[in-house]
Design an enzyme around this catalytic site. Structure first.
Site: not given
Ligand code: GLN
Length: 477
Positions: A79, A154, A178
């Site tokens: 990532k 994400s 994410s």
């Molecule tokens: N979708 C969640 C957010 O927008 C989780 C993001 C993540 O785990 N980095 O914060």
């Protein structure tokens, strides 16, 4: 031999490499060809590294010397918020365009030592803020199962890369889901380890008390392999857990289901699949009980106060002086403002504002302190269910996400709708417990098979329980 990427797992690839059925170079080439073929449609990667074959050759030398590790020569995608010394890393943000990492993240150090091959950096929501990979400064990623849908986020690029056979495994980061939510949307396995099991050194911070790096793989066994390799104490991360002996469970396992919590806006197809998954596990010998987690319904509210608070603080360092983009302006203040105005996308700005608001004097007690207090009540709920005197369970099961992958663009105008995708994943981050997402079948829509997923959460440092259940659910040995 011809390499059939669809059939490979880390373990199988390792066996073939050891038996010299193919070389690490041939394996890397097979992935590069697959990426070449598919990534124009999917856009899982922001960058493919130019030294992939060089890395593979080094792995081959090691294999020839008989010094191969389980991960030697295994092609992995990373990532774009995990640092690899000398390589670009941007957290999919304009503010870090052309920034080069100056050191290796701890997990990268460990993977390098094991001889893994890094294919490239994967697309993500900017600074890991989002649930669809649409908030990237470098374009959106498409779900490999249906290009009109999001891959989740994400870590959508990492999940899509594994799902399209563009990497054998990937690393993502999970602050509120994410790793697990994109794994679910793309039909692959995702693990968020116990907080502190993987070092956060070299991970671009979002919410420091919530962030964990996690593996995304095709099998639970592969997630377990990466977990064992990367679960190493790191003195550079003060929240890194000290070395400990893993427990092993052999007893019959009982799984708890928080049925009240499942009433929350779950898509009927997801619910049906969840109930079928419970039946499948029942016939495999698992016992099920209904459990109550009275405060868990507040998890999303807690998360969306604490996370922006921490993120706004972490992102204060991107000031145009120390890293990445710098917009010229007559005064230092104007330079900060211009750089941050240009460098950050809309979602990041929204969270910085939210974070500053809940941390400002006058609101601190009303929001930040209250969310923190509630956080401990949620933790207590889980502790009671795992360790209390009443009904005790070894794990808790929920769907991973309340809906299947949604169409691209469907939630961009409504951030609250986007945040709802995290309802089942954020509790594990708030409490710091491990959680494993596994694929649980598909639903058919417009002639396409759309993946669905279930999630198991376990007590602190009991990933072993999650691996055991996950493997038996997927019929892995
Ligand atoms: N979708 C969640 C957010 O927008 C989780 C993001 C993540 O785990 N980095 O914060």
């Amino acid at each position: 031999m011809t390499i059939d990427l669809a059939q490979l797992s880390i373990r199988k690839a390792h066996d073939h490499l050891s038996k010299k059925d193919f070389s690490a170079r041939e394996l890397a080439q097979a992935y590069l060809r697959s990426i070449e073929k598919k990534d124009a449609d999917v856009h899982a990667y922001i960058e493919i590294y130019d030294d992939v074959l060089l890395q593979a050759d080094k792995a081959d030398e090691r294999i020839a010397l008989g010094e191969a590790d389980m991960l030697t020569g295994i092609p992995i995608a990373i990532k774009d918020n995990i640092l690899i010394a000398g390589k670009k890393v941007s957290a999919a943000s304009k503010i870090l365009e052309n920034y080069h990492a100056t050191y290796d993240a701890h997990v990268i150090e460990l993977l390098k030592k094991a001889g893994a091959v890094f294919l490239g950096r994967t697309n993500m929501d900017e600074f890991a803020m989002g649930g669809s990979t649409e908030h990237s400064a470098y374009g959106i990623t498409h779900n490999p199962h249906d290009f009109s849908r999001v891959p989740g986020g994400s870590s959508g690029g990492s999940a899509a890369a594994v799902a399209m056979d563009g990497a054998l495994a990937a690393l993502g980061s999970d602050t509120g889901g994410s790793v697990r939510q994109p794994a679910s949307f793309c039909g692959v396995v995702g693990l968020k380890p116990t907080y502190g099991n993987f070092s956060r050194s070299g991970l671009i911070a979002m919410g420091s008390s919530l962030d964990q790096i996690g593996p995304i793989t095709k099998t639970v066994a592969d997630a377990e392999i990466l977990f064992r390799q990367l679960r190493v104490h790191d003195p550079k991360d003060s929240t890194s857990l000290a070395a400990y002996e893993e427990k092993k469970s052999t007893e019959k396992l009982t799984i708890g289901i928080p049925y009240d919590f499942l009433e929350k806006g779950v898509d009927p197809a997801v619910r049906k699949n969840f109930d079928e998954s419970v039946k499948k596990l029942e016939s495999a010998g698992y016992a099920f009980v209904s459990v109550s987690l009275p405060h868990v319904e507040h998890s999303l509210a807690i998360y969306y106060i604490l996370m922006p608070a921490e993120a706004s603080t972490n992102l204060a360092r991107f000031d145009g002086v120390r890293y990445g983009l710098r917009a010229d302006a007559p005064t230092l203040l104007a330079q900060y403002v211009k750089t941050r105005g240009r460098g950050f996308g809309a979602e990041v700005k929204r969270r910085i504002m939210l974070g500053n608001y809940v941390l400002s004097s006058g609101y601190y007690d009303a929001y930040y302190n209250k969310a923190n207090a509630l956080r401990s009540l949620v933790a207590k709920d889980f502790d009671t269910v795992f360790n209390g005197n009443g009904v005790r369970v070894h794990a808790i099961m929920t769907p991973t996400a309340p809906t299947p992958a949604f169409p691209i663009g469907a939630r961009m105008a409504d951030p609250l709708q986007m945040y709802l995708a995290d309802i089942f994943t954020v509790p594990a981050n708030i409490v710091g417990i491990p959680a494993l997402a596994v694929p649980s079948g598909t639903m058919v829509e417009s002639g396409k098979n759309i993946p669905l997923g279930i999630q198991f959460m376990g007590p602190h440092r009991r990933e072993d329980i999650l691996f055991r259940i996950g493997k038996s659910f997927l019929g892995e040995s």
